[in-house]
Design an enzyme around this catalytic site. Structure first.
Site, PDB file in Angstrom:
ATOM      1  N   ALA A 176     -23.996 -45.733  30.587  1.00 27.39           N
ATOM      2  CA  ALA A 176     -23.902 -45.268  29.121  1.00 27.39           C
ATOM      3  C   ALA A 176     -22.310 -45.209  28.913  1.00 27.39           C
ATOM      4  O   ALA A 176     -21.424 -44.759  29.870  1.00 27.39           O
ATOM      5  CB  ALA A 176     -24.648 -44.153  28.689  1.00 27.39           C
ATOM      6  N   GLY A 223     -27.379 -46.437  32.397  1.00 23.71           N
ATOM      7  CA  GLY A 223     -27.973 -47.171  31.199  1.00 23.71           C
ATOM      8  C   GLY A 223     -28.096 -48.908  31.629  1.00 23.71           C
ATOM      9  O   GLY A 223     -28.857 -49.278  31.212  1.00 23.71           O
ATOM     10  N   GLU A 270     -31.219 -49.180  33.404  1.00 24.38           N
ATOM     11  CA  GLU A 270     -32.177 -49.074  32.770  1.00 24.38           C
ATOM     12  C   GLU A 270     -32.411 -50.429  31.750  1.00 24.38           C
ATOM     13  O   GLU A 270     -33.653 -51.108  31.561  1.00 24.38           O
ATOM     14  CB  GLU A 270     -32.251 -47.929  31.781  1.00 24.38           C
ATOM     15  CG  GLU A 270     -32.573 -46.735  32.447  1.00 24.38           C
ATOM     16  CD  GLU A 270     -31.999 -45.286  31.789  1.00 24.38           C
ATOM     17  OE1 GLU A 270     -32.849 -44.566  31.676  1.00 24.38           O
ATOM     18  OE2 GLU A 270     -30.988 -45.317  31.093  1.00 24.38           O
TER      19      GLU A 270
END
Length: 256
Positions: free
Chosen positions: A64, A107, A110
């Site tokens: 992120a 992230g 993910e």
């Protein structure tokens, strides 16, 4: 839409390729990046048969955006618009193949796990290092790692924040195939072309049935699978598939 964080192209066999394009920050996933990916998926035409999501040859996504993460508090997280973008990616009806080179962390990992198939190069590195920042994954990382890798392997990755290489990720069932960097996209396009040649109705039905197991128990998922399977038996594509098999020819699926 004029994209700032991604590049979008359509290849042969109606394959959509989305490339994250923030190389200066290792493809960090800021809110706008996820917004553009979601927008590209929502607005692709019915002719698109399969999607390849990549970050290019050097990095998939290193996590992120740390600047956004730094100022995010409880209320900002609860009301975070990013949740809707993640949901859009998760609920996309057509198959998404993650083509992973280099870092695939936080992230980024993910995001790869939101895809249906992960093809990685031998340069790829996976991890959920959020614990090193005193936090935890917030976009499904604690759930999808368990589904893919099992409890023990997931706990090892999540609680230590350590990275694993592509071969280890494959052994842990996180990755389907590991290839040299120069052939990962070639292989992804090959898989996408094979999928594109199948009945679009069958492809969508299979994806929805498989993903139902993520949200439901086995009994409910089996009932859902049965319902979807029963519905597809009356389609023209099913009739064409069986007919072409008997006639030993390539099927001409029309998505009907």
């Amino acid at each position: 839409m004029n994209y700032e964080d991604i590049k979008v192209s359509i290849e042969e066999d109606n394959i959509l390729i989305i490339t994250i394009n923030r190389n200066e920050v290792y493809n960090a996933l800021r809110t706008n990046t996820l917004k553009e990916i979601a927008f590209a998926l929502i607005n692709c035409t019915d002719e698109i048969k399969c999607v390849i999501l990549t970050g290019g040859d050097k990095v998939f996504a290193a996590g992120a955006d740390i600047n956004e993460l730094e100022v995010k508090g409880v209320l900002e997280s609860i009301n975070d618009v990013r949740t809707s973008y993640w949901e859009t990616i998760k609920d996309f009806k057509k198959p998404i193949i993650a083509c992973v080179n280099g870092f695939c962390l936080g992230g980024g990992c993910e995001l790869a796990m939101h895809c249906d198939i992960i093809i990685a190069s031998d340069s790829a590195t996976f991890g959920q290092p959020e614990i090193n920042l005193g936090i935890m994954p917030g976009a499904g990382g604690t759930q999808r790692t368990v589904k893919a890798m099992g409890k023990s392997n997931a706990m090892l990755m999540l609680l230590t924040g350590s990275f694993i290489d592509a071969k280890t990720a494959q052994k842990m069932n996180l990755v389907s195939e590991v290839l040299p960097v120069q052939t990962t996209m070639i292989r992804c396009k090959e898989i996408a072309s094979i999928i594109a040649s199948k009945s679009s109705l069958a492809v969508t039905a299979i994806k929805s049935a498989v993903l139902a197991s993520y949200d439901n128990g086995l009994s409910t998922s089996l009932k859902y699978e049965k319902m979807v399977f029963s519905g597809i038996l009356s389609t023209d594509d099913k009739k064409e598939g069986i007919k072409s098999f008997k006639e030993k020819r390539k099927p001409n699926f029309k998505g009907q």
